[in-house]
Design an enzyme around this catalytic site. Structure first.
Site, PDB file in Angstrom:
ATOM      1  N   GLY A  13       0.843  -1.200   0.000  1.00  0.00           N
ATOM      2  CA  GLY A  13       0.000   0.000   0.000  1.00  0.00           C
ATOM      3  C   GLY A  13       0.875   1.246   0.000  1.00  0.00           C
ATOM      4  O   GLY A  13       1.929   1.264   0.618  1.00  0.00           O
ATOM      5  N   ASP A  75       1.862  -7.103  -5.552  1.00  0.00           N
ATOM      6  CA  ASP A  75       2.335  -8.339  -6.202  1.00  0.00           C
ATOM      7  C   ASP A  75       3.611  -8.887  -5.566  1.00  0.00           C
ATOM      8  O   ASP A  75       4.549  -8.138  -5.299  1.00  0.00           O
ATOM      9  CB  ASP A  75       2.610  -8.074  -7.684  1.00  0.00           C
ATOM     10  CG  ASP A  75       1.337  -7.807  -8.456  1.00  0.00           C
ATOM     11  OD1 ASP A  75       0.317  -8.451  -8.139  1.00  0.00           O
ATOM     12  OD2 ASP A  75       1.354  -6.941  -9.353  1.00  0.00           O
ATOM     13  N   ASP A 136       0.668   1.861   9.069  1.00  0.00           N
ATOM     14  CA  ASP A 136       0.304   0.996  10.199  1.00  0.00           C
ATOM     15  C   ASP A 136       1.359   0.984  11.312  1.00  0.00           C
ATOM     16  O   ASP A 136       1.086   0.550  12.424  1.00  0.00           O
ATOM     17  CB  ASP A 136       0.093  -0.445   9.715  1.00  0.00           C
ATOM     18  CG  ASP A 136      -1.100  -0.572   8.793  1.00  0.00           C
ATOM     19  OD1 ASP A 136      -1.967   0.313   8.835  1.00  0.00           O
ATOM     20  OD2 ASP A 136      -1.157  -1.545   8.019  1.00  0.00           O
ATOM     21  N   HIS A 180      -5.413  -3.468  10.409  1.00  0.00           N
ATOM     22  CA  HIS A 180      -6.052  -4.768  10.575  1.00  0.00           C
ATOM     23  C   HIS A 180      -5.462  -5.560  11.723  1.00  0.00           C
ATOM     24  O   HIS A 180      -6.163  -6.242  12.455  1.00  0.00           O
ATOM     25  CB  HIS A 180      -5.907  -5.604   9.296  1.00  0.00           C
ATOM     26  CG  HIS A 180      -7.010  -5.363   8.323  1.00  0.00           C
ATOM     27  ND1 HIS A 180      -8.320  -5.652   8.612  1.00  0.00           N
ATOM     28  CD2 HIS A 180      -7.011  -4.838   7.081  1.00  0.00           C
ATOM     29  CE1 HIS A 180      -9.077  -5.326   7.592  1.00  0.00           C
ATOM     30  NE2 HIS A 180      -8.304  -4.824   6.638  1.00  0.00           N
TER      31      HIS A 180
HETATM   32  O1  F6P Z   1      -1.021  -1.836   4.877  1.00  0.00           O
HETATM   33  C1  F6P Z   1      -1.536  -0.578   5.096  1.00  0.00           C
HETATM   34  C2  F6P Z   1      -2.999  -0.560   4.991  1.00  0.00           C
HETATM   35  O2  F6P Z   1      -3.259   0.792   4.907  1.00  0.00           O
HETATM   36  C3  F6P Z   1      -3.854  -1.208   6.074  1.00  0.00           C
HETATM   37  O3  F6P Z   1      -3.969  -0.497   7.256  1.00  0.00           O
HETATM   38  C4  F6P Z   1      -5.183  -1.346   5.372  1.00  0.00           C
HETATM   39  O4  F6P Z   1      -5.990  -2.295   5.986  1.00  0.00           O
HETATM   40  C5  F6P Z   1      -4.746  -1.752   4.012  1.00  0.00           C
HETATM   41  O5  F6P Z   1      -3.489  -1.141   3.797  1.00  0.00           O
HETATM   42  C6  F6P Z   1      -5.694  -1.397   2.893  1.00  0.00           C
HETATM   43  O6  F6P Z   1      -5.145  -1.831   1.695  1.00  0.00           O
HETATM   44  P1  F6P Z   1      -5.707  -1.587   0.238  1.00  0.00           P
HETATM   45  O7  F6P Z   1      -5.358  -0.192  -0.150  1.00  0.00           O
HETATM   46  O8  F6P Z   1      -5.009  -2.575  -0.605  1.00  0.00           O
HETATM   47  O9  F6P Z   1      -7.187  -1.758   0.316  1.00  0.00           O
END
Ligand code: F6P
Length: 363
Positions: A13, A75, A136, A180
């Site tokens: 992310g 990925d 996070d 999470h």
């Molecule tokens: O890993 C960081 C994070 O922001 C988490 O806190 C969150 O649950 C997740 O990414 C969301 O990911 P995506 O953007 O793939 O939905």
């Protein structure tokens, strides 16, 4: 001596501070006489040999930019979706392309998943260095990750703004905050924003205790409450059920929870309305927390980590993550980081302080 060639990619992310880190690595690498190639869209770019040259022009003006100029993806090289073929182990392609461009090392900017992927490539013989990024703040062996401070600022401002409307309408407002598996963001912004209840994955909550905290406030004349809730917070019952699931299939249980479309905060709002008689509303901050310009603290941290990384590259000190430890940036072997997660210790000083100002954790 021939000029070193360094590859850099951002994976997982996105978060504010990635561009500041790319700039930190890149500019310092240039000053140490290295060439820098930026791979596009995470490990996929390496597998598909898609990259752009990061010369001084490309690195200029990006310090304050959110997101990543390189693009990102979740990925993994060893399990990459490849159209109709499903997923395939593309590690050999990643290794081949690394050598094709005569890379001396690859810098991977990412969170927990990226650390694992980087270790995997290191085991294939590639020279790898990583930097810890994620809102996070759950990467092991570093005090903090870049992206966290900015996201905490966004979530805190949201809590500040929700206070006035919650008070005016005498409502419970639940703010759902990303995280999470680790509650750092909900905890930090909950404390900074003065949330009345903070719910995090590390402390399974008792719904009656949460209701009691809200009702107590009503009894003393405060007819509204703000609940900062991590998206991975769970009740004691859910935690017990998850525990049983874990024994069976830990991974599957986690994946199901992450894919669930049912919002934890909506469920809690409904139950609290019936237990307290107070009207409840939910605000889910979602990707707002990951967007926009990095805070000064994140720009500084990303620049410190990025430049320390370039120094390590010039010393050929590979196979490490550059961690923030106090005022220092220190190399930590990737084996000590990959596959580990830094969750909030139950005796952490933030939790102690929050309890001392009367914040409920629903326990
Ligand atoms: O890993 C960081 C994070 O922001 C988490 O806190 C969150 O649950 C997740 O990414 C969301 O990911 P995506 O953007 O793939 O939905």
């Amino acid at each position: 001596m021939t000029q070193k060639v360094i590859g850099i990619l951002t994976s997982g992310g996105d978060c504010p501070g990635l561009n500041a880190a790319i700039r930190g690595v890149g500019k310092a690498a240039h000053s140490l006489d290295m060439q820098v190639l930026g791979y596009l869209d995470g490990f996929r770019g390496l597998v598909e040999n898609r990259f752009k040259r990061l010369d001084s022009y490309a690195l200029s003006g990006i310090l304050t930019l959110g997101g990543t100029i390189l693009g990102t993806s979740r990925d993994k090289p060893y399990r990459m979706p490849v159209g109709a073929l499903g997923t395939m182990d593309m590690t050999p392609m990643a290794v081949e392309n690394y050598h094709k461009q005569h890379l001396d090392a690859l810098v991977c900017l990412g969170g927990g998943g990226t650390q694992k992927n980087a270790l995997h490539l290191m085991k294939q013989g590639l020279n790898v260095i990583t930097l810890p990024k994620t809102i996070d703040n759950d990467v092991a062996k570093t005090d903090v990750t870049f992206g966290f401070d900015t996201a905490m600022g966004v979530a805190t401002e949201a809590i500040d703004r929700l206070h006035t409307t919650a008070e005016s309408h005498h409502r419970i407002i639940i703010v759902e905050i990303m995280g999470h598996n680790a509650g750092w963001l909900a905890l930090g912004s909950g404390i900074a924003g003065g949330a009345d209840v903070i719910l995090i994955p590390e402390i399974p909550y008792d719904i009656d205790k949460v209701a009691e905290a809200v009702l107590h406030r009503s009894r003393i004349g405060k007819r509204f409450s703000i609940i900062a809730m991590a998206e991975g917070a769970l009740s004691r019952e859910e935690s017990a059920a998850r525990g049983k699931g874990k024994k069976k299939k830990k991974k599957q249980a986690e994946e199901q929870a992450e894919c669930s479309t049912e919002s934890v905060s909506l469920k809690l709002a409904r139950r609290l309305e019936s237990l307290t008689g107070l009207e409840s509303r939910v605000t889910s901050l979602g990707h707002l927390q990951r967007g926009g310009s990095p805070s000064p603290a994140d720009r500084l941290l990303a620049t410190r980590l990025g430049t320390a990384c370039a120094q390590l590259l010039s010393e050929e000190h590979y196979g490490v993550m550059v961690a923030a430890r106090g005022e220092k940036c220190v190399p930590v072997p990737l084996e000590e980081v990959a596959g580990k997660r830094k969750i909030v210790p139950l005796d952490h000083s933030w939790i102690v302080s929050a309890r001392m100002v009367g914040t409920s954790f629903g326990d």
